[in-house]
Design a protein around this motif. Structure first.
Motif, PDB file in Angstrom:
ATOM      1  N   THR A  25      46.488  35.859  33.947  1.00 14.13           N
ATOM      2  CA  THR A  25      47.039  36.813  34.912  1.00 14.13           C
ATOM      3  C   THR A  25      48.554  36.707  34.957  1.00 14.13           C
ATOM      4  O   THR A  25      49.271  37.721  34.942  1.00 14.13           O
ATOM      5  CB  THR A  25      46.444  36.568  36.303  1.00 14.13           C
ATOM      6  N   ALA A  26      49.057  35.478  35.005  1.00 11.91           N
ATOM      7  CA  ALA A  26      50.507  35.267  35.012  1.00 11.91           C
ATOM      8  C   ALA A  26      51.142  35.833  33.747  1.00 11.91           C
ATOM      9  O   ALA A  26      52.195  36.483  33.794  1.00 11.91           O
ATOM     10  CB  ALA A  26      50.813  33.778  35.146  1.00 11.91           C
ATOM     11  N   ARG A  27      50.507  35.603  32.601  1.00 12.39           N
ATOM     12  CA  ARG A  27      51.042  36.089  31.327  1.00 12.39           C
ATOM     13  C   ARG A  27      51.095  37.615  31.296  1.00 12.39           C
ATOM     14  O   ARG A  27      52.113  38.216  30.889  1.00 12.39           O
ATOM     15  CB  ARG A  27      50.187  35.569  30.171  1.00 12.39           C
ATOM     16  N   VAL A 192      42.206  42.725  49.160  1.00 11.00           N
ATOM     17  CA  VAL A 192      40.906  42.983  48.544  1.00 11.00           C
ATOM     18  C   VAL A 192      40.401  41.684  47.936  1.00 11.00           C
ATOM     19  O   VAL A 192      41.156  40.717  47.769  1.00 11.00           O
ATOM     20  CB  VAL A 192      40.989  44.060  47.437  1.00 11.00           C
ATOM     21  N   SER A 193      39.131  41.662  47.579  1.00  8.39           N
ATOM     22  CA  SER A 193      38.569  40.534  46.837  1.00  8.39           C
ATOM     23  C   SER A 193      37.930  41.081  45.570  1.00  8.39           C
ATOM     24  O   SER A 193      37.534  42.243  45.508  1.00  8.39           O
ATOM     25  CB  SER A 193      37.542  39.765  47.678  1.00  8.39           C
ATOM     26  N   VAL A 194      37.828  40.205  44.556  1.00 12.51           N
ATOM     27  CA  VAL A 194      37.308  40.660  43.275  1.00 12.51           C
ATOM     28  C   VAL A 194      36.521  39.558  42.589  1.00 12.51           C
ATOM     29  O   VAL A 194      36.916  38.395  42.590  1.00 12.51           O
ATOM     30  CB  VAL A 194      38.443  41.146  42.340  1.00 12.51           C
ATOM     31  N   HIS A 195      35.371  39.947  42.045  1.00 12.23           N
ATOM     32  CA  HIS A 195      34.624  39.087  41.122  1.00 12.23           C
ATOM     33  C   HIS A 195      35.073  39.500  39.725  1.00 12.23           C
ATOM     34  O   HIS A 195      34.783  40.611  39.279  1.00 12.23           O
ATOM     35  CB  HIS A 195      33.124  39.301  41.291  1.00 12.23           C
ATOM     36  N   PRO A 196      35.810  38.634  39.003  1.00 13.30           N
ATOM     37  CA  PRO A 196      36.370  39.037  37.712  1.00 13.30           C
ATOM     38  C   PRO A 196      35.389  38.950  36.557  1.00 13.30           C
ATOM     39  O   PRO A 196      35.771  39.146  35.399  1.00 13.30           O
ATOM     40  CB  PRO A 196      37.513  38.038  37.524  1.00 13.30           C
ATOM     41  N   GLY A 197      34.134  38.664  36.866  1.00 18.14           N
ATOM     42  CA  GLY A 197      33.132  38.492  35.827  1.00 18.14           C
ATOM     43  C   GLY A 197      32.868  37.021  35.570  1.00 18.14           C
ATOM     44  O   GLY A 197      33.599  36.144  36.018  1.00 18.14           O
ATOM     45  N   VAL A 198      31.794  36.742  34.875  1.00 24.44           N
ATOM     46  CA  VAL A 198      31.487  35.373  34.457  1.00 24.44           C
ATOM     47  C   VAL A 198      32.319  35.097  33.217  1.00 24.44           C
ATOM     48  O   VAL A 198      32.094  35.692  32.161  1.00 24.44           O
ATOM     49  CB  VAL A 198      29.989  35.211  34.164  1.00 24.44           C
ATOM     50  N   ALA A 214      38.713  34.497  29.427  1.00 26.77           N
ATOM     51  CA  ALA A 214      39.573  34.453  30.607  1.00 26.77           C
ATOM     52  C   ALA A 214      40.480  35.674  30.655  1.00 26.77           C
ATOM     53  O   ALA A 214      40.800  36.192  31.728  1.00 26.77           O
ATOM     54  CB  ALA A 214      40.388  33.162  30.604  1.00 26.77           C
ATOM     55  N   LEU A 215      40.883  36.169  29.491  1.00 32.87           N
ATOM     56  CA  LEU A 215      41.725  37.357  29.429  1.00 32.87           C
ATOM     57  C   LEU A 215      41.008  38.567  30.016  1.00 32.87           C
ATOM     58  O   LEU A 215      41.602  39.357  30.763  1.00 32.87           O
ATOM     59  CB  LEU A 215      42.130  37.637  27.979  1.00 32.87           C
ATOM     60  N   GLN A 216      39.739  38.731  29.704  1.00 35.19           N
ATOM     61  CA  GLN A 216      38.983  39.861  30.252  1.00 35.19           C
ATOM     62  C   GLN A 216      38.900  39.775  31.773  1.00 35.19           C
ATOM     63  O   GLN A 216      39.009  40.778  32.473  1.00 35.19           O
ATOM     64  CB  GLN A 216      37.584  39.902  29.644  1.00 35.19           C
ATOM     65  N   GLY A 217      38.705  38.570  32.287  1.00 32.07           N
ATOM     66  CA  GLY A 217      38.701  38.399  33.737  1.00 32.07           C
ATOM     67  C   GLY A 217      40.055  38.715  34.342  1.00 32.07           C
ATOM     68  O   GLY A 217      40.147  39.379  35.384  1.00 32.07           O
ATOM     69  N   ALA A 218      41.117  38.243  33.685  1.00 31.67           N
ATOM     70  CA  ALA A 218      42.470  38.479  34.192  1.00 31.67           C
ATOM     71  C   ALA A 218      42.802  39.961  34.216  1.00 31.67           C
ATOM     72  O   ALA A 218      43.503  40.437  35.120  1.00 31.67           O
ATOM     73  CB  ALA A 218      43.475  37.724  33.330  1.00 31.67           C
ATOM     74  N   GLU A 219      42.324  40.705  33.248  1.00 32.34           N
ATOM     75  CA  GLU A 219      42.600  42.142  33.214  1.00 32.34           C
ATOM     76  C   GLU A 219      42.036  42.838  34.455  1.00 32.34           C
ATOM     77  O   GLU A 219      42.646  43.795  34.963  1.00 32.34           O
ATOM     78  CB  GLU A 219      42.017  42.753  31.943  1.00 32.34           C
ATOM     79  N   CYS A 220      40.899  42.354  34.954  1.00 29.91           N
ATOM     80  CA  CYS A 220      40.319  42.920  36.179  1.00 29.91           C
ATOM     81  C   CYS A 220      41.198  42.608  37.387  1.00 29.91           C
ATOM     82  O   CYS A 220      41.335  43.434  38.298  1.00 29.91           O
ATOM     83  CB  CYS A 220      38.922  42.364  36.406  1.00 29.91           C
ATOM     84  N   VAL A 221      41.783  41.420  37.401  1.00 30.41           N
ATOM     85  CA  VAL A 221      42.667  41.017  38.497  1.00 30.41           C
ATOM     86  C   VAL A 221      43.972  41.805  38.443  1.00 30.41           C
ATOM     87  O   VAL A 221      44.442  42.344  39.455  1.00 30.41           O
ATOM     88  CB  VAL A 221      42.944  39.502  38.442  1.00 30.41           C
ATOM     89  N   ASP A 238      33.660  44.386  41.859  1.00 32.72           N
ATOM     90  CA  ASP A 238      32.938  43.629  40.838  1.00 32.72           C
ATOM     91  C   ASP A 238      33.523  44.056  39.500  1.00 32.72           C
ATOM     92  O   ASP A 238      33.302  45.170  39.051  1.00 32.72           O
ATOM     93  CB  ASP A 238      31.442  43.936  40.904  1.00 32.72           C
ATOM     94  N   ARG A 239      34.333  43.195  38.916  1.00 34.06           N
ATOM     95  CA  ARG A 239      35.121  43.511  37.728  1.00 34.06           C
ATOM     96  C   ARG A 239      36.021  44.713  38.042  1.00 34.06           C
ATOM     97  O   ARG A 239      36.935  44.568  38.825  1.00 34.06           O
ATOM     98  CB  ARG A 239      34.216  43.750  36.525  1.00 34.06           C
ATOM     99  N   ARG A 240      35.739  45.870  37.494  1.00 28.79           N
ATOM    100  CA  ARG A 240      36.601  47.030  37.731  1.00 28.79           C
ATOM    101  C   ARG A 240      36.016  48.031  38.725  1.00 28.79           C
ATOM    102  O   ARG A 240      36.672  49.033  39.048  1.00 28.79           O
ATOM    103  CB  ARG A 240      36.878  47.748  36.403  1.00 28.79           C
TER     104      ARG A 240
END
Length: 271
Positions: A25-27, A192-198, A214-221, A238-240
């Motif tokens: 996410t930071a990146r 808001v809150s988010v489940h970025p996926g497993v 982890a990148l896929q999860g970060a993209e949702c955040v 939930d994700r997007r």
């Protein structure tokens, strides 16, 4: 739905940014031109995270490092004070830091069950301590990185530290439910809150044997951090996709009750 216009370059604080979804996410945010405040639990892991970010192509001038061990609330307060002093305007706070609850019940020096404090109480306190910077400019956002496991949880109101009956799974799920509920508290900013996926991070073992990157999860955040993305205040994603949170998380009385509990667990120490 909130979709306030924000400046092109923003200041974002990402907690738990030394690995996994937080680091990615930071990146991604720094790559967009944002100034990213990278939170680490200690100096060594923070220096390593920044080194890896720069090696991955991040402009070092976009990065700021702050250190706080979230198992110590005094360090959370000290970090918040430093952030507020150095960044009087904070456009986004990503409450991402999390630990798995240990197999044996562990209590912090503040007297709180470890996962409840690191995953929820520290985020709750940090958000409150940064109310000034978060309120300084219209359109600010708080994104709580939660989990679908909140649906399996309940808040042990009379025994939040699970002294009478402890299980690591129940303790962790409770912390995620609390984080989800807290996003519904009324504030000058949009939460808001988010489940970025497993995702394949340090918490994967709580969910499955394999998961998304982890990148896929970060993209949702990051999507929820983007001022171009309209948000429903207090919503759970939930994700997007916008998704119904657990029914208990949607009750206004539960939000009030949780804030009262959290204020008792952290507020007396900050008075």
């Amino acid at each position: 739905m909130s979709s306030a216009v924000s400046p092109a370059f923003r200041t974002v604080l990402v907690t738990g940014a030394t690995s996994g979804i937080g680091w990615e996410t930071a990146r991604l945010l720094a790559g967009r031109g944002d100034t990213v405040i990278v939170h680490a639990p200690d100096q060594a892991s923070g220096d390593d995270a920044v080194t890896r970010l720069v090696a991955a192509g991040t402009d070092v001038l976009r990065l700021r490092l702050v250190v706080a061990d979230f198992s110590r609330l005094d360090e959370v307060r000290a970090m918040a004070a430093r952030v507020a002093e150095e960044h009087p305007v904070l456009d986004v706070l990503v409450n991402n830091a999390a630990v798995a609850a240990p197999e044996r019940r562990t209590v912090t020096a503040d007297g709180n069950e470890l996962s409840l404090q690191v995953n929820f109480l520290a985020a709750y306190l940090l958000t409150r301590e940064l109310a000034g910077p978060l309120s300084a400019r219209p359109g600010s956002r708080v994104v709580n990185v939660s989990s679908s496991m909140h649906r399996t949880a309940s808040i042990a109101w009379s025994d939040p530290h699970r002294a009478k009956r402890y299980s690591s799974g129940a303790a962790y799920a409770q912390s995620q439910l609390a984080l989800t509920i807290a996003a519904r508290e009324q504030a000058p900013w949009t939460s808001v809150s988010v489940h970025p996926g497993v995702c394949d991070t340090g918490l994967l073992r709580l969910y499955a044997h394999e998961g998304d990157s982890a990148l896929q999860g970060a993209e949702c955040v990051v999507r929820l951090c983007d001022p171009a993305t309209g948000l429903v205040p207090g919503a759970y994603y939930d994700r997007r996709a916008l998704s119904p949170a657990a029914p208990v998380a949607m009750e206004d009385r539960t939000v009030r009750r949780l804030c009262k509990l959290a204020d008792r667990l952290v507020g007396a120490k900050s008075a």
